[in-house]
Design a protein around this motif. Sequence first.
Motif, PDB file in Angstrom:
ATOM      1  N   GLN A  12      38.324  43.011  32.969  1.00 22.14           N
ATOM      2  CA  GLN A  12      39.281  43.754  32.158  1.00 22.14           C
ATOM      3  C   GLN A  12      38.931  45.224  32.250  1.00 22.14           C
ATOM      4  N   ALA A  13      39.975  46.064  32.207  1.00 21.49           N
ATOM      5  CA  ALA A  13      39.750  47.498  32.412  1.00 21.49           C
ATOM      6  C   ALA A  13      38.817  48.072  31.347  1.00 21.49           C
ATOM      7  N   PRO A  71      38.325  52.164  36.461  1.00 18.21           N
ATOM      8  CA  PRO A  71      37.856  52.409  35.096  1.00 18.21           C
ATOM      9  C   PRO A  71      36.328  52.482  34.983  1.00 18.21           C
ATOM     10  N   ALA A  72      35.603  51.658  35.738  1.00 22.45           N
ATOM     11  CA  ALA A  72      34.140  51.667  35.641  1.00 22.45           C
ATOM     12  C   ALA A  72      33.566  52.968  36.192  1.00 22.45           C
ATOM     13  N   LYS A  83      42.031  51.988  46.336  1.00 20.26           N
ATOM     14  CA  LYS A  83      42.723  50.702  46.515  1.00 20.26           C
ATOM     15  C   LYS A  83      42.310  49.740  45.406  1.00 20.26           C
ATOM     16  N   HIS A 126      47.308  46.035  30.031  1.00 16.20           N
ATOM     17  CA  HIS A 126      47.328  45.730  28.595  1.00 16.20           C
ATOM     18  C   HIS A 126      45.921  45.603  28.034  1.00 16.20           C
ATOM     19  N   THR A 158      50.157  45.736  39.656  1.00 15.89           N
ATOM     20  CA  THR A 158      50.711  45.632  38.297  1.00 15.89           C
ATOM     21  C   THR A 158      51.439  46.898  37.858  1.00 15.89           C
ATOM     22  N   GLY A 188      33.571  54.202  44.048  1.00 11.13           N
ATOM     23  CA  GLY A 188      34.646  53.498  43.335  1.00 11.13           C
ATOM     24  C   GLY A 188      35.128  54.304  42.148  1.00 11.13           C
ATOM     25  N   TYR A 196      53.251  38.114  42.261  1.00 10.87           N
ATOM     26  CA  TYR A 196      51.926  38.525  41.769  1.00 10.87           C
ATOM     27  C   TYR A 196      52.015  39.907  41.108  1.00 10.87           C
ATOM     28  N   ASP A 245      34.059  45.264  37.476  1.00  6.95           N
ATOM     29  CA  ASP A 245      34.366  43.909  37.963  1.00  6.95           C
ATOM     30  C   ASP A 245      33.332  43.390  38.955  1.00  6.95           C
ATOM     31  N   VAL A 288      33.438  54.792  51.506  1.00  7.25           N
ATOM     32  CA  VAL A 288      32.038  54.887  51.938  1.00  7.25           C
ATOM     33  C   VAL A 288      31.807  53.766  52.946  1.00  7.25           C
ATOM     34  N   ASP A 328      36.078  57.517  46.310  1.00 10.66           N
ATOM     35  CA  ASP A 328      37.000  56.403  46.032  1.00 10.66           C
ATOM     36  C   ASP A 328      38.064  56.335  47.110  1.00 10.66           C
ATOM     37  N   GLU A 329      38.238  55.145  47.684  1.00 11.12           N
ATOM     38  CA  GLU A 329      39.282  55.012  48.709  1.00 11.12           C
ATOM     39  C   GLU A 329      40.639  54.726  48.081  1.00 11.12           C
ATOM     40  N   CYS A 337      45.000  39.700  29.725  1.00  9.12           N
ATOM     41  CA  CYS A 337      45.730  40.860  30.244  1.00  9.12           C
ATOM     42  C   CYS A 337      47.243  40.667  30.101  1.00  9.12           C
ATOM     43  N   ASN A 361      44.251  46.056  40.805  1.00 13.77           N
ATOM     44  CA  ASN A 361      45.441  45.917  39.957  1.00 13.77           C
ATOM     45  C   ASN A 361      46.595  46.794  40.435  1.00 13.77           C
TER      46      ASN A 361
HETATM   47  C1  LIG Z   1      47.161  41.373  38.641  1.00 17.81           C
HETATM   48  C2  LIG Z   1      46.147  42.001  37.756  1.00 17.81           C
HETATM   49  C3  LIG Z   1      46.509  42.396  36.483  1.00 17.81           C
HETATM   50  C4  LIG Z   1      45.567  42.963  35.635  1.00 17.81           C
HETATM   51  N1  LIG Z   1      45.969  43.355  34.394  1.00 17.81           N
HETATM   52  C5  LIG Z   1      45.076  43.892  33.550  1.00 17.81           C
HETATM   53  C6  LIG Z   1      45.466  44.292  32.238  1.00 17.81           C
HETATM   54  O1  LIG Z   1      46.632  44.170  31.855  1.00 17.81           O
HETATM   55  N2  LIG Z   1      44.505  44.779  31.417  1.00 17.81           N
HETATM   56  C7  LIG Z   1      43.198  44.926  31.820  1.00 17.81           C
HETATM   57  O2  LIG Z   1      42.372  45.371  31.029  1.00 17.81           O
HETATM   58  N3  LIG Z   1      42.814  44.564  33.062  1.00 17.81           N
HETATM   59  C8  LIG Z   1      43.706  44.059  33.928  1.00 17.81           C
HETATM   60  N4  LIG Z   1      43.308  43.669  35.185  1.00 17.81           N
HETATM   61  C9  LIG Z   1      41.882  43.793  35.547  1.00 17.81           C
HETATM   62  C10 LIG Z   1      41.528  45.263  35.863  1.00 17.81           C
HETATM   63  O3  LIG Z   1      42.393  45.755  36.837  1.00 17.81           O
HETATM   64  C11 LIG Z   1      40.091  45.340  36.334  1.00 17.81           C
HETATM   65  O4  LIG Z   1      39.240  44.706  35.402  1.00 17.81           O
HETATM   66  C12 LIG Z   1      39.643  46.802  36.496  1.00 17.81           C
HETATM   67  O5  LIG Z   1      40.494  47.498  37.379  1.00 17.81           O
HETATM   68  C13 LIG Z   1      38.216  46.833  37.019  1.00 17.81           C
HETATM   69  O6  LIG Z   1      37.819  48.149  37.163  1.00 17.81           O
HETATM   70  P1  LIG Z   1      36.710  48.544  38.240  1.00 17.81           P
HETATM   71  O7  LIG Z   1      36.512  50.007  38.053  1.00 17.81           O
HETATM   72  O8  LIG Z   1      35.563  47.634  38.135  1.00 17.81           O
HETATM   73  O9  LIG Z   1      37.380  48.235  39.669  1.00 17.81           O
HETATM   74  P2  LIG Z   1      38.737  48.745  40.337  1.00 17.81           P
HETATM   75  O10 LIG Z   1      39.702  49.224  39.317  1.00 17.81           O
HETATM   76  O11 LIG Z   1      39.176  47.661  41.251  1.00 17.81           O
HETATM   77  O12 LIG Z   1      38.290  50.016  41.185  1.00 17.81           O
HETATM   78  C14 LIG Z   1      37.419  49.901  42.294  1.00 17.81           C
HETATM   79  C15 LIG Z   1      37.671  51.079  43.221  1.00 17.81           C
HETATM   80  O13 LIG Z   1      36.617  51.129  44.193  1.00 17.81           O
HETATM   81  C16 LIG Z   1      37.195  51.470  45.427  1.00 17.81           C
HETATM   82  N5  LIG Z   1      36.282  51.076  46.516  1.00 17.81           N
HETATM   83  C17 LIG Z   1      35.874  49.830  46.883  1.00 17.81           C
HETATM   84  N6  LIG Z   1      35.037  49.894  47.934  1.00 17.81           N
HETATM   85  C18 LIG Z   1      34.911  51.220  48.240  1.00 17.81           C
HETATM   86  C19 LIG Z   1      34.192  51.933  49.234  1.00 17.81           C
HETATM   87  N7  LIG Z   1      33.415  51.319  50.145  1.00 17.81           N
HETATM   88  N8  LIG Z   1      34.317  53.285  49.281  1.00 17.81           N
HETATM   89  C20 LIG Z   1      35.091  53.956  48.362  1.00 17.81           C
HETATM   90  N9  LIG Z   1      35.798  53.307  47.394  1.00 17.81           N
HETATM   91  C21 LIG Z   1      35.703  51.974  47.337  1.00 17.81           C
HETATM   92  C22 LIG Z   1      38.512  50.698  45.443  1.00 17.81           C
HETATM   93  O14 LIG Z   1      39.400  51.207  46.413  1.00 17.81           O
HETATM   94  C23 LIG Z   1      38.975  50.950  44.000  1.00 17.81           C
HETATM   95  O15 LIG Z   1      39.730  52.136  43.896  1.00 17.81           O
HETATM   96  C24 LIG Z   1      44.230  43.128  36.065  1.00 17.81           C
HETATM   97  C25 LIG Z   1      43.858  42.748  37.359  1.00 17.81           C
HETATM   98  C26 LIG Z   1      44.802  42.184  38.193  1.00 17.81           C
HETATM   99  C27 LIG Z   1      44.391  41.789  39.578  1.00 17.81           C
END
Ligand SMILES: Cc1cc2nc3c(=O)[nH]c(=O)nc-3n(C[C@H](O)[C@H](O)[C@H](O)COP(=O)(O)OP(=O)(O)OC[C@H]3O[C@@H](n4cnc5c(N)ncnc54)[C@H](O)[C@@H]3O)c2cc1C
Length: 312
Positions: A281-282, A16-17, A39, A49, A45, A13, A128, A274, A83, A36-37, A138, A42
């Motif tokens: 949140q990012a 941000p994390a 997808k 923010h 969007t 993945g 959405y 997440d 993966v 990372d695939e 957000c 967010n």
């Molecule tokens: C509509 C919407 C608006 C938002 N607006 C805000 C905002 O304004 N401010 C803010 O702080 N947060 C916002 N968020 C929340 C924010 O997007 C998430 O909190 C943040 O992206 C989480 O980061 P993450 O790294 O945990 O996961 P993600 O950003 O979701 O990244 C996970 C990654 O793992 C990859 N993945 C999953 N399974 C596999 C696999 N098997 N193999 C390889 N890759 C894989 C996915 O494709 C993806 O690229 C919003 C969310 C939504 C839905």
Amino acid sequence: MANKELLDVIIIGGGPAGLSAALVLGRARKRVVVIDEGKPRNAVTQEAHGFLTRDGIRPSELRRLAMEDISRYPSVSFVRHAVTGITGADGHFQASTSEGEVLAAKKLLFAVGMKDRPLDIPGLAEVYGKSAFVCPYCDGWELRDEPLVIINSGPELMHFAPIISGWSNRLTFCTHGPDGLTDEQREELGRHQIPLHTSPIRAIDSRDGIVQQVLLEDGTVIPCRGIFFKPDLVPGSDLPQQLGCEISDTGVVAVDMLGMVGATNVPGIYSAGDIASRMHQAIAAASMGSLTAASINSQLNLEAWQSQGTSQ
Ligand SMILES: Cc1cc2nc3c(=O)[nH]c(=O)nc-3n(C[C@H](O)[C@H](O)[C@H](O)COP(=O)(O)OP(=O)(O)OC[C@H]3O[C@@H](n4cnc5c(N)ncnc54)[C@H](O)[C@@H]3O)c2cc1C
């Protein structure tokens, strides 16, 4: 990258994390691959923010800047695939990708995010990420003082009501079916003069992604400029569960938040962002990625230290 090289960490993945973890581990001289695939949830969007120094940035630009930072650390590499399977155990995991590549590492970090189940209300997909959102931290500022429809029900609705009232007091609640509330809770909403509709939503009318009105099955028409709704979420990947990681009753991977931050119940497997938190949140995901990377690094260094001590 040679298929059989034993890396220190595979990060699954690249949101941000995962990227925040990759930066910390790269700076700690660990050999890391981020798979990372591409997808992220967010993707709908235009602006993210509340990320300090990057308020309002396009999510794709945030990712580009993160990759630029990480590119300074040559021990981190990237693979743009999914993966699909994991074998092995602490000290030697193997991850297979959708392209048939096999990568091996001592530790695994799942930063796979969450995914929305398809939205079942006609017209919601069109708005959405543009005028319908899930989190007021957000996107609440952009909809401040606007007439808003809140789609939620039961105890979560009562939890959400005082929170969203900080951004607008022009609220209408639609439960899209049975409200799941007690008489006292209905009275509480009534005292705040918040209309409550239980009729299912027939459709959402919008123009260029901006909601205009919500139409109910009973014929009610609710003009509004924004929607907050409770999404139906599932983990971004089933792999943590398949590997025996405990899932909490809130549906996320259960991790240590006090000692070895990000450690799951399965030795050598960590999780952040997440997928391992209720706060979506990012900047929270990035913070958790960073803390988890420090846990992984400490553990790897300790293991190396101990094995050097015994080999003399
Ligand atoms: C509509 C919407 C608006 C938002 N607006 C805000 C905002 O304004 N401010 C803010 O702080 N947060 C916002 N968020 C929340 C924010 O997007 C998430 O909190 C943040 O992206 C989480 O980061 P993450 O790294 O945990 O996961 P993600 O950003 O979701 O990244 C996970 C990654 O793992 C990859 N993945 C999953 N399974 C596999 C696999 N098997 N193999 C390889 N890759 C894989 C996915 O494709 C993806 O690229 C919003 C969310 C939504 C839905």
